[in-house]
Design a protein around this motif. Structure first.
Motif, PDB file in Angstrom:
ATOM      1  N   VAL A  24      -6.174   5.918   0.874  1.00  0.00           N
ATOM      2  CA  VAL A  24      -5.961   7.142   1.645  1.00  0.00           C
ATOM      3  C   VAL A  24      -5.337   8.182   0.725  1.00  0.00           C
ATOM      4  N   SER A  51      -2.651   2.674  -0.528  1.00  0.00           N
ATOM      5  CA  SER A  51      -3.541   1.522  -0.377  1.00  0.00           C
ATOM      6  C   SER A  51      -3.596   0.975   1.045  1.00  0.00           C
ATOM      7  N   LYS A  52      -2.770   1.528   1.958  1.00  0.00           N
ATOM      8  CA  LYS A  52      -2.455   0.861   3.222  1.00  0.00           C
ATOM      9  C   LYS A  52      -1.739  -0.458   2.880  1.00  0.00           C
ATOM     10  N   THR A  91       2.616  -2.906  -0.017  1.00  0.00           N
ATOM     11  CA  THR A  91       1.802  -1.694  -0.088  1.00  0.00           C
ATOM     12  C   THR A  91       1.937  -1.083  -1.473  1.00  0.00           C
ATOM     13  N   CYS A 116      -4.402  -5.410  -1.989  1.00  0.00           N
ATOM     14  CA  CYS A 116      -4.243  -3.968  -1.791  1.00  0.00           C
ATOM     15  C   CYS A 116      -5.187  -3.240  -2.744  1.00  0.00           C
ATOM     16  N   ASP A 117      -5.912  -2.250  -2.235  1.00  0.00           N
ATOM     17  CA  ASP A 117      -6.912  -1.566  -3.048  1.00  0.00           C
ATOM     18  C   ASP A 117      -6.278  -0.717  -4.148  1.00  0.00           C
ATOM     19  N   ASP A 146     -13.654  -3.354   1.744  1.00  0.00           N
ATOM     20  CA  ASP A 146     -13.901  -1.925   1.938  1.00  0.00           C
ATOM     21  C   ASP A 146     -12.810  -1.110   1.253  1.00  0.00           C
ATOM     22  N   ASN A 147     -13.153   0.140   0.949  1.00  0.00           N
ATOM     23  CA  ASN A 147     -12.195   1.027   0.290  1.00  0.00           C
ATOM     24  C   ASN A 147     -11.207   1.573   1.316  1.00  0.00           C
ATOM     25  N   ASP A 148      -9.950   1.119   1.240  1.00  0.00           N
ATOM     26  CA  ASP A 148      -8.914   1.526   2.174  1.00  0.00           C
ATOM     27  C   ASP A 148      -8.013   2.629   1.630  1.00  0.00           C
ATOM     28  N   CYS A 153      -1.373  -4.783   2.642  1.00  0.00           N
ATOM     29  CA  CYS A 153      -2.070  -6.052   2.480  1.00  0.00           C
ATOM     30  C   CYS A 153      -0.986  -7.119   2.418  1.00  0.00           C
TER      31      CYS A 153
END
Length: 243
Positions: A33, A166-167, A153, A188-189, A29-31, A169
């Motif tokens: 922010v 990215s929040k 991050t 990490c997105d 999912d797209n995290d 990971c």
């Protein structure tokens, strides 16, 4: 006709080179922010770092690490397989502190690419000098390689948007054999434009790697990757600059 033939060869060469770059990816999912102008929607521990991240005029992300020295990906400057030093870059500018509805507090000019490389083993980095110097900087970790399972991050400018977080990971085991063998693998997105963003240890708040790209293996599965700062050429470059 010779001019047009030469121009065509240059364009074909550039397109072929560009096609070898693996684009950044959303894994799962797209995290991502979108960071507020005042940073109020992210953990407080990151707030002092926010003005150290910049969006580059060619569409990559940059991080100031102190004394006007900046990190990004090598492919952002079309780096070659071998380590190259002291390359011109005066056509590149960096806007710092762009987030939310806040405009850049400073625009710097790239003075020189001090070191750059992109090779097949996973070394894809650039170190360059800018002026004027940003007011914030992120520390670097050169003597310890981040281990699988440790939390990291990323702050970046995907699609040249205001700053995105990215929040967190974790560093993954190198399970994706389609990626460079010495690269850090992570989930990490990121998205196109995140290239060159630094990968930061969640606890020490120091840069441990430089994000370079990604590889999808399915609609929501895959892996992103980056260059460790413990990579010999990155490590030696930064040590030579006093880090």
């Amino acid at each position: 006709m010779k001019f047009f033939a030469s121009l065509l060869l240059v364009l074909v060469s550039l397109n072929a080179k560009a096609s070898t770059q693996q684009p950044e990816k959303i894994i799962g999912d797209n995290d991502l922010v979108a960071v507020n102008a005042d940073g109020s929607n992210i953990p407080a521990k990151y707030k002092n770092l926010l003005d150290a991240f910049g969006v580059m005029s060619m569409g990559c992300t940059a991080t100031h690490i102190g004394n006007g020295i900046v990190l990004s990906a090598g492919h952002c400057f079309w780096a070659e397989d071998t380590l190259t030093k002291d390359q011109p870059c005066s056509d590149t500018t960096i806007d710092w502190g762009v987030r939310g509805d806040k405009k850049a507090y400073l625009t710097s000019k790239c003075e020189k690419v001090l070191f750059e490389q992109k090779d097949s083993t996973g070394s894809d980095f650039s170190v360059f000098k800018v002026s004027p110097i940003p007011t914030a900087a992120v520390g670097v970790e050169l003597d310890r390689k981040e281990l699988p399972g440790e939390k990291v991050t990323i702050f970046s400018h995907p699609e040249e948007l205001p700053l995105q977080w990215s929040k967190t990971c974790v560093v993954e085991n190198n399970s994706d054999k389609g990626l460079p063998p010495e690269a850090m693998q992570h989930t990490c997105d990121t998205n196109p434009g995140s290239s060159g963003a630094t990968i930061i240890d969640e606890n020490t708040l120091k840069v441990v790697a430089i994000h370079d790209g990604g590889h999808l293996t399915g609609p929501k599965t895959g892996m992103n990757y980056g260059t460790y700062l413990t990579d010999k050429n990155v490590h030696d470059a930064l040590k030579s600059l006093g880090f």
